[in-house]
Design an enzyme around this catalytic site. Structure first.
Site, mmCIF file in Angstrom:
data_model
loop_
_atom_site.group_PDB
_atom_site.id
_atom_site.type_symbol
_atom_site.label_atom_id
_atom_site.label_comp_id
_atom_site.label_asym_id
_atom_site.label_seq_id
_atom_site.Cartn_x
_atom_site.Cartn_y
_atom_site.Cartn_z
ATOM 1 C CG ASP B 539 -21.976 49.429 -50.160
ATOM 2 O OD1 ASP B 539 -21.692 49.282 -48.970
ATOM 3 O OD2 ASP B 539 -21.276 49.011 -51.096
ATOM 4 C CG ASP B 737 -19.963 47.082 -54.847
ATOM 5 O OD1 ASP B 737 -20.352 46.934 -53.680
ATOM 6 O OD2 ASP B 737 -18.764 47.187 -55.140
#
Lengths: 35, 860
Positions: B539, B737
């Site tokens: 990401d 996250d």
């Protein structure tokens, strides 16, 4: 005669092992599926 | 999915409580269904839906093997015998007191230790013991899943069983057991017990080896190992003495073997008891009635019985000591806990035991002291060394409002903080719990070893009888001696202790090592899969980048950058967007006072606007301003530069005049590039997914050295990218996250939740990285590879040992070289094999991640 007895005894012992640990017993027949 | 989906065969499962479990089940069933898409796992109902043509009994078996006890949910009759209850009832209507070990669905699943009963087990020494104990636990009503960890001698049972019934089940299977109520106290107690046990084993070893060696020396040096009329009485007496020593120093083998036998089980104890028992029985027959045997066969083997027990005791003592070292990682974490806390109550500072600290207490911590509980700083600022928790080497600056964790070290100033989490709620306590749980979990490879060893011991017994018969029928004289020696040696050499220790030992050290590097591995399977990863999907925000945008460039059309920033800050002071934060930070840094902009309005996907002295002020993207009829062509060059540097250009206009452009970018973490390079070095492809526009994504990818990227991916589509890559045959790791990464983390083969990830992300990930650095990913992968390699070495060693040892013991080398192995040598070899496996696992403790090596070299 001794030879026959020793061999017969050995084979019987092997059959007993197979019977006791694989064929009889309440919890040895389904254990593999759970672990 | 619901049970209403009548067209599909459904399974009832238990123990699946998170997306990670669902993923595991989907993957496990993939070979059967052809695709993970054709498996639906409903965590709420604890059911699995499958295409109709799939054999549900086979599916249940696979899911059970994956660690989630499952049964076919059939309404007529059970489809297969394997997992259906014996009485033909379906899972739904099965009586809770059913005595079959199959899973019952009405028991709440447990995952994080809830609903689980932990037992400290003694006397378990080999893979067969593991099976016996797991079987015994599964036979207790209410148990849905049982697991024995040989490496730390604990067993856990999930479900709602009575703890005392579990203890009784284990005891009747031939082992000692007690319920672990306080895990910490149990650890201390176990350590004490292990120390005591170590000494006892050494004493036993000395006695039995002493007798065995004494007999050997006496027999060979001064007398004879052959029974004659002259020494017959002496041998009878020595035989009785040997029996006494065998019972005193190896009694536990005989009782263990007997208890296992009663339950139709056979384990390491069985082999030792049979081996030493056969040798002793033969010898005592020789000593008591030598005339019944030919003269050549009147040899006694009392010394072999004693020495075998001595050597096995020695092996177990060495193993016990080495095992202690493997749990070092957890002990080190436990040692981080402070014993006392200086609490301020009613204005008085007092030192109290850490257990008495309550939420809301204000705690003073002075420099050099450890923080006793988790909390938020209310007074003072300091630098805190969090390396023990996160692996981050540099102390981190903390001030008022910052969160601090138990177990970290205050290095600098004195602070007062308010306790927010105490006792078992602290991050440290959670980490310890997680590490312990993962250390006890068994990857697929370990389950294979268990399966083999469950049939191993009876098979060895058959081989022993067979070889004895062969020796009797075709062997040279004295045939009866040869048959006894061959059978005894086969029994002794074949102990599967090395096999049983191979996997858990390595997993324990590997998981502990990963924790040292700040990577918390949740299951043993993740450890195994992480080693196979060939594609890492990252990401962008918060993973590759800092996650906090910063102003990278300010370009005013008329050169007045101060006014440009003042206007932008005036607008953005009303906003809470991260981009606004970045602009306000820059204005503060340069001591620029924001202009008094009023009438603030945020326009989604465009920008923000307000009014300054009735003139409209706009800050936003090019498309929006151009749509409003403004020309930004004069700023094209500056905007292009910003985009090239992976920034987002924000144009500012007052009225119809465009004043300038501000570049805001989320900067790449300083070590992201190095971490990505390490992944490349390990032969892993790296891909980035981001919601950013193509130009920004391209720039970040180029800067960080990423092979491939997907731009403009909506958060909910990340999981699809992961599935797509898995579909192409990659073993995919997803690193993220946020909450929006959770589905992608769960969809990946291995999900990594990074840094201060949200709870949802952590729950969906199989590995949690405690620090924000991407280095955690290659660290975890390297540790996984090293651990899996170590397990392979151990298993290979154990298998080779047995597959070579048994034929040699049976006398296969005799026809060619005349070699028949002595039972004493077999005992030594058996002990050595377990010690070798444990020592090899301990080698993992010396593991160093590649970047640590690099930085050490750089320092030199």
């Amino acid at each position: 005669m001794t030879t026959f007895l020793v061999n017969a005894g050995g084979l019987a012992l092997m059959a007993a092992i197979v019977w006791w640990f694989w064929l009889s017993g309440s919890n040895s027949d389904n254990s593999d599926q759970h672990h | 999915m619901s049970e209403a989906s009548v067209l599909k065969t459904a399974l009832s499962i238990s123990g699946a409580s998170c997306q990670g479990c669902a993923k595991k089940i989907r993957h496990a069933l993939e070979p059967l269904t052809g695709s993970t898409e054709r498996v639906e796992v409903n965590l709420e109902d604890q059911t699995v839906a499958l295409p109709e043509n799939v054999d549900s009994a086979e599916a249940a078996r696979i899911v059970t093997e994956a660690g989630y006890p499952a049964e076919p949910l059939v309404h007529n009759e059970p489809i297969g015998s394997c997992c259906a209850s014996k009485n033909g009832k379906s899972a739904a209507d099965k009586a809770p007191d059913s005595d079959t070990p199959a899973a019952s669905t009405d028991v709440e699943p447990s995952d994080a230790g809830d609903g689980q009963i932990a037992l400290a087990v003694s006397g378990a020494t080999c893979a067969s013991c593991v099976n016996t104990i797991e079987k015994a636990l599964m036979s207790v009503p209410g148990v849905t899943h049982a697991h024995m960890n040989l490496a730390d001698s604990t067993a856990t049972a999930s479900g709602d069983a009575d703890p005392q019934a579990l203890v009784q089940a284990v005891e009747s299977a031939g082992y000692g057991a007690r319920v672990i109520e306080d895990a910490d106290a149990a650890d201390d107690r176990k350590q004490e017990e292990d120390k005591k046990q170590y000494k006892v084993l050494l004493v036993k070893m000395a006695i039995s080896l002493g007798l065995g060696l004494g007999l050997m020396i006496w027999g060979m040096g001064f007398g004879s190992m052959m029974v004659t009329e002259a020494n017959q009485l002496t041998w009878i007496n020595l035989g009785i003495l040997t029996l006494g020593v065998m019972i005193a120093t190896g009694g536990h083998f005989y009782t263990g073997a007997w208890k296992a036998f009663k339950h139709h089980n056979a384990n390491m104890d069985t082999l030792i008891a049979l081996g030493t028992g056969t040798a002793w029985l033969y010898s005592i027959v020789v000593a008591s009635a030598p005339e019944a045997l030919p003269e050549m066969a009147r040899h006694v083997y009392f010394e072999a019985s004693a020495m075998i027990i001595g050597l096995i005791n020695l092996g177990q003592a060495l193993e016990l000591r080495a095992k202690g070292k493997t749990s070092e990682a957890v002990r080190r974490l436990l040692d981080l806990r402070a014993k006392t806390a200086r609490v301020i109550r009613d204005g008085q500072e007092q030192d109290i035991p850490v257990e008495e600290v309550q939420k809301g207490d204000r705690i003073r911590v002075r420099p050099g002291e450890k923080l006793p509980v988790d909390g938020v700083i209310t007074e003072g600022s300091t630098r805190i060394d969090e390396s023990m928790l996160t692996g981050e080497p540099m102390p981190v600056g903390k001030g008022e409002g910052d969160e601090v964790s138990a177990g970290t070290l205050n290095t600098h100033g004195s602070i007062i903080y308010e306790a927010t989490r105490v006792g078992s709620e602290t991050a440290l306590a959670q980490i310890i719990k997680l590490v312990k749980k993962a250390q006890g979990s068994k990857p697929a490879i370990g389950r294979l070893a268990d399966k083999i060893s469950s049939v191993f011991v009876p098979t060895v017994m058959l081989i022993a009888v067979m070889s004895a018969l062969v020796w009797y029928n075709v062997g040279p004289e004295p045939a009866v001696v040869h048959m006894m020696v061959a059978a005894t040696t086969v029994l002794i050499i074949a102990c599967p202790c090395a096999l049983g220790l191979a996997t858990p030992m390595s997993v324990m050290v590997g998981v502990g090592k990963a924790a040292e590097y700040g990577a918390l591995i949740r299951q043993g399977d993740a450890l195994q899969t992480a080693g196979k990863i060939d594609l890492v999907i990252l990401d962008k925000t918060g993973t590759i980048t800092e996650g906090h945008p910063a102003v990278t460039r300010v370009h005013a059309a008329n050169g007045d950058e101060t006014r440009l920033l003042a206007l932008a800050a005036g607008l953005e002071q009303h906003s809470e967007h991260p981009l606004a934060e970045a602009i306000l930070d820059r204005a503060r840094e340069n001591d620029i006072e924001p202009e008094p902009v009023s009438g603030f309005e945020a326009l989604n996907g465009k920008g923000v606007q307000g009014k300054l002295d009735s003139e409209p002020v706009r800050l936003g993207n090019r498309r929006w301003l151009e749509a409003e009829g403004l020309s930004v062509e004069a700023l094209d060059d500056a905007a292009a530069t910003i985009t090239r540097e992976a920034g987002t250009p924000l144009f500012l206009a007052v009225g119809q005049q465009v004043l300038g452009v501000i570049g805001v970018a989320d900067s790449i973490k300083p070590d992201s590039e190095a971490a990505i390079r390490r992944l490349h070095d390990a032969g892993i492809k790296v891909m980035m997914v981001t919601g950013d526009v193509d130009a920004t994504a391209k720039a970040i990818a180029a800067k960080a050295g990423i092979d491939d990227y997907r731009a403009e991916v909506l958060p909910e589509d990340k999981a699809e990218v992961v599935s797509e890559m898995r579909g192409k045959g990659h073993t995919v790791a997803m690193v993220g996250d946020g909450i929006n990464d959770a589905p992608a983390l769960a969809a990946a083969d291995v999900g990594f939740a990074i840094g201060t990830g949200t709870d949802v992300a952590i729950e969906s990930a199989s590995i949690t990285l405690m620090r924000g650095s991407l280095h955690g990913v290659p660290d975890a992968i390297e540790i996984s590879r090293a651990t899996v390699k170590n397990i392979h070495q151990n298993l290979f060693g154990a298998f080779i040992y047995n597959s070579l040892g048994i034929p040699v013991a049976a006398g296969l080398l005799y026809p060619v070289w005349g070699i028949l192995m002595s039972p004493i040598l077999a005992g030594a070899a058996m002990s050595l094999s377990s010690v070798t496996v444990v020592s090899n696992a301990n080698r993992l403790r010396l593991f160093k991640a590649s970047h640590t090596k690099v930085s050490a070299e750089e320092r030199n």
